[in-house]
Design a protein around this motif. Structure first.
Motif, mmCIF file in Angstrom:
data_model
loop_
_atom_site.group_PDB
_atom_site.id
_atom_site.type_symbol
_atom_site.label_atom_id
_atom_site.label_comp_id
_atom_site.label_asym_id
_atom_site.label_seq_id
_atom_site.Cartn_x
_atom_site.Cartn_y
_atom_site.Cartn_z
ATOM 1 N N GLU A 37 -16.811 59.740 -94.608
ATOM 2 C CA GLU A 37 -15.713 58.981 -95.097
ATOM 3 C C GLU A 37 -15.054 57.992 -94.208
ATOM 4 N N ASN A 38 -14.647 58.272 -93.048
ATOM 5 C CA ASN A 38 -14.055 57.392 -92.427
ATOM 6 C C ASN A 38 -14.548 56.300 -92.050
ATOM 7 N N VAL A 39 -16.136 56.326 -91.878
ATOM 8 C CA VAL A 39 -16.985 54.846 -91.761
ATOM 9 C C VAL A 39 -16.827 54.140 -93.073
ATOM 10 N N VAL A 40 -16.963 54.773 -94.323
ATOM 11 C CA VAL A 40 -16.925 54.074 -95.391
ATOM 12 C C VAL A 40 -15.612 53.301 -95.762
ATOM 13 N N GLY A 41 -14.594 54.105 -95.390
ATOM 14 C CA GLY A 41 -13.089 53.743 -95.701
ATOM 15 C C GLY A 41 -12.752 52.383 -95.017
ATOM 16 N N TRP A 42 -13.098 52.619 -93.753
ATOM 17 C CA TRP A 42 -12.598 51.261 -92.944
ATOM 18 C C TRP A 42 -13.624 50.237 -93.270
ATOM 19 N N TYR A 43 -14.884 50.490 -93.642
ATOM 20 C CA TYR A 43 -15.779 49.307 -93.742
ATOM 21 C C TYR A 43 -15.352 48.803 -94.994
ATOM 22 N N ASN A 44 -14.731 49.649 -96.057
ATOM 23 C CA ASN A 44 -13.894 49.104 -97.258
ATOM 24 C C ASN A 44 -12.970 47.944 -96.982
ATOM 25 N N ILE A 45 -12.080 48.524 -96.049
ATOM 26 C CA ILE A 45 -11.220 47.467 -95.741
ATOM 27 C C ILE A 45 -11.579 46.292 -95.065
ATOM 28 N N TYR A 46 -12.418 46.191 -94.411
ATOM 29 C CA TYR A 46 -13.078 45.141 -93.533
ATOM 30 C C TYR A 46 -13.738 44.214 -94.677
ATOM 31 N N GLN A 47 -14.418 44.751 -95.630
ATOM 32 C CA GLN A 47 -15.297 44.131 -96.706
ATOM 33 C C GLN A 47 -14.440 43.337 -97.722
ATOM 34 N N TYR A 48 -13.255 44.158 -98.236
ATOM 35 C CA TYR A 48 -12.487 43.155 -99.021
ATOM 36 C C TYR A 48 -11.078 42.771 -98.678
ATOM 37 N N PHE A 49 -10.684 42.755 -97.506
ATOM 38 C CA PHE A 49 -9.592 42.276 -96.869
ATOM 39 C C PHE A 49 -9.420 41.656 -95.782
ATOM 40 N N GLY A 50 -10.985 41.404 -95.180
ATOM 41 C CA GLY A 50 -11.166 40.748 -93.854
ATOM 42 C C GLY A 50 -10.761 41.159 -92.687
ATOM 43 N N ASP A 51 -10.505 42.649 -92.585
ATOM 44 C CA ASP A 51 -9.663 43.127 -91.395
ATOM 45 C C ASP A 51 -11.075 43.585 -90.497
ATOM 46 N N GLU A 52 -11.043 42.519 -89.229
ATOM 47 C CA GLU A 52 -12.083 42.892 -88.227
ATOM 48 C C GLU A 52 -11.800 44.129 -87.449
ATOM 49 N N ALA A 53 -10.417 44.615 -87.329
ATOM 50 C CA ALA A 53 -10.189 45.792 -86.431
ATOM 51 C C ALA A 53 -10.686 47.078 -87.426
ATOM 52 N N ALA A 54 -10.666 46.821 -88.846
ATOM 53 C CA ALA A 54 -11.129 47.678 -89.530
ATOM 54 C C ALA A 54 -12.608 48.048 -89.441
ATOM 55 N N LEU A 55 -13.529 47.227 -89.268
ATOM 56 C CA LEU A 55 -14.896 47.026 -89.082
ATOM 57 C C LEU A 55 -15.094 47.691 -87.491
ATOM 58 N N GLU A 56 -14.298 47.223 -86.501
ATOM 59 C CA GLU A 56 -14.444 48.032 -85.324
ATOM 60 C C GLU A 56 -14.118 49.446 -85.317
ATOM 61 N N LYS A 57 -13.205 50.025 -86.114
ATOM 62 C CA LYS A 57 -13.063 51.520 -86.391
ATOM 63 C C LYS A 57 -14.119 52.082 -87.043
ATOM 64 N N ALA A 58 -14.871 51.623 -88.142
ATOM 65 C CA ALA A 58 -15.975 51.928 -88.829
ATOM 66 C C ALA A 58 -17.384 51.950 -87.638
ATOM 67 N N VAL A 59 -17.376 51.037 -86.972
ATOM 68 C CA VAL A 59 -18.509 51.042 -85.995
ATOM 69 C C VAL A 59 -18.231 52.023 -84.773
ATOM 70 N N ARG A 60 -17.046 52.135 -84.379
ATOM 71 C CA ARG A 60 -16.600 53.115 -83.299
ATOM 72 C C ARG A 60 -16.928 54.527 -83.874
ATOM 73 N N CYS A 61 -16.634 54.856 -85.085
ATOM 74 C CA CYS A 61 -16.895 56.216 -85.673
ATOM 75 C C CYS A 61 -18.224 56.467 -85.624
ATOM 76 N N TRP A 62 -19.152 55.401 -86.242
ATOM 77 C CA TRP A 62 -20.583 55.722 -86.346
ATOM 78 C C TRP A 62 -21.312 56.011 -84.966
ATOM 79 N N GLU A 63 -20.720 55.233 -83.953
ATOM 80 C CA GLU A 63 -21.412 55.622 -82.607
ATOM 81 C C GLU A 63 -20.821 57.013 -82.335
ATOM 82 N N TYR A 64 -20.024 57.562 -82.692
ATOM 83 C CA TYR A 64 -19.477 58.995 -82.414
ATOM 84 C C TYR A 64 -20.475 59.727 -83.350
ATOM 85 N N ILE A 65 -20.748 59.652 -84.578
ATOM 86 C CA ILE A 65 -21.673 60.380 -85.349
ATOM 87 C C ILE A 65 -23.123 60.699 -84.675
#
Length: 424
Positions: A345-373
């Protein structure tokens, strides 16, 4: 980077998650799906079969067929749908049994609205993916069931549970880990989720019907299906109401976290709890509900809240991208296990923030969590994901690999969400 992310997600979805459930969890002797594979990879063929597990399997394979169009996923989804309708639906009193024995006979007949919500979620997704009339009718019956028996017409909101024949029940807890309160954030979360999906399904069917659309693979309209406008308006009104419940009752205006347990009159109970996984999951599911509802005023109210709740969930983030489970601020106890579902859910939640609000830092959070997974939770050898890692990095092999609460839904949905979102 997004194309690579999409490819990795699809590979994990198909080869690691879905194939595990097809190969290892189908009960070909007694029907349905086995109830448990433990953390040591041992199958328990006589384990009870839970409604939540089976409804989530139904949702996952229905959604996988809708997105990827592969017949093997339709076959598994149909198998799951038929078993669920034949065994979990209570034909006498309505609703859904909590669990069955391994042979498919009712074991625990209590009516937990969380489970009924997931049944609605799975059946509405099957209807959305295939246009199946039977699945849609059962989904609408379960919607009526929730509205008739769970809706608190005095204080608003939905209660937790009742007996099989819809009488009050003293112990309303979802599990032994939960506090015994009549209302919870978790049950409301898993009612807003299926209500959103049901409304989306009805809207898609209605739109395609009105333009005389001819169905193709993965479409949503069978010939002759009519969606009454009053049905769609009723579901729309219910979704609008539960969105308001989240923004006006469940959301803590001081902390921007979502409180967990409530009395009937919405007095907060069980102490000051923060569930970071539920916060980030709620952020995108509330946003999805507002988007599907399609009311600009509701969306305008919701979008700042979506971002605030996601921001509040950062309290649970660790530098490696993972997110801890929850904390009790009243007692000082912190559950810092790194659960599979929280990371998904961490990945989806931050990707959603990136997708709809243009937050590049949110995309980084999603990708970092994916790497952990990928490095810490996915079982590349045996399939599926481990339940969790402890905060010291050791692997949790005590909790299930597959079971009553360990399903292909959180991680499968994460993959499907990223596949769809990166395809838009």
């Amino acid at each position: 980077m997004l194309e690579q992310l999409k490819k990795e997600m699809q590979d994990v979805l198909e080869q690691n998650i879905l194939q595990f459930w097809i190969d290892k969890m189908v009960d070909r002797e007694n029907g349905g799906f086995y109830g448990r594979i433990d953390g040591q990879e041992v199958l328990h063929p006589e384990a009870e079969k839970g409604a939540i597990l089976n409804a989530r399997i139904l949702w996952t394979f229905s959604a996988a067929y809708r997105v990827l169009g592969k017949q093997e996923y339709l076959k598994t989804a149909t198998y799951a749908k038929d078993y669920f309708i034949d065994h979990f639906i209570d034909k006498e009193y309505g609703g859904v049994y909590w669990s069955l024995d391994y042979k498919g006979q009712p074991l625990n007949t209590r009516k937990q609205f969380y489970a009924i919500g997931f049944a609605l979620y799975g059946l509405s997704e099957y209807a959305r993916a295939t246009g199946d009339r039977e699945a849609l009718e059962y989904a609408l019956d379960l919607y009526d069931c929730i509205e008739e028996h769970a809706l608190d017409r005095e204080h608003n909101g939905y209660i937790e549970a009742m007996t099989r024949d819809w009488q009050p029940i003293a112990d309303m807890r979802l599990s032994e880990l939960d506090a015994n309160f009549p209302k919870s954030q978790n049950t409301h979360l898993h009612i807003i989720e299926p209500y959103t999906n049901l409304l989306r399904c009805l809207k898609e069917m209605h739109a395609q019907e009105s333009c005389d659309y001819v169905p193709a693979i993965g479409s949503v309209l069978p010939i002759g299906v009519t969606i009454p406008m009053e049905t769609m308006l009723a579901v729309e009104a219910s979704l609008r109401n539960i969105i308001d419940i989240f923004t006006d009752r469940i959301l803590n205006p001081e902390t921007h976290h979502l409180d967990l347990f409530f009395e009937m009159d919405w007095t907060r109970g069980a102490g000051h709890l923060e569930s970071y996984g539920h916060d980030i999951e709620c952020s995108w599911l509330m946003h999805e509900a507002a988007l599907v509802l399609g009311d600009p005023k509701v969306l305008a109210k919701m979008e700042p809240i979506v971002q605030m709740v996601a921001k509040a969930s950062e309290k649970g983030l660790r530098p490696d991208g993972s997110m801890i489970h929850e904390a009790n601020l009243s007692t000082g106890h912190v559950d810092d296990d790194l659960h599979w579902w929280v990371q998904a859910e961490n990945v989806v939640g931050w990707y959603n923030i990136y997708q709809y609000f243009g937050d590049e830092a949110a995309l980084e959070k999603a990708v970092r969590c994916w790497e952990y997974i990928k490095t810490q939770l996915i079982d590349w050898e045996n399939g599926e994901w481990h339940w969790s890692r402890h905060s010291d990095g050791t692997l949790n092999t005590v909790d299930d690999k597959a079971g009553f609460w360990k399903c292909p839904y959180h991680n499968g949905r994460m993959c499907l969400e990223i596949i769809e979102r990166t395809s838009e």
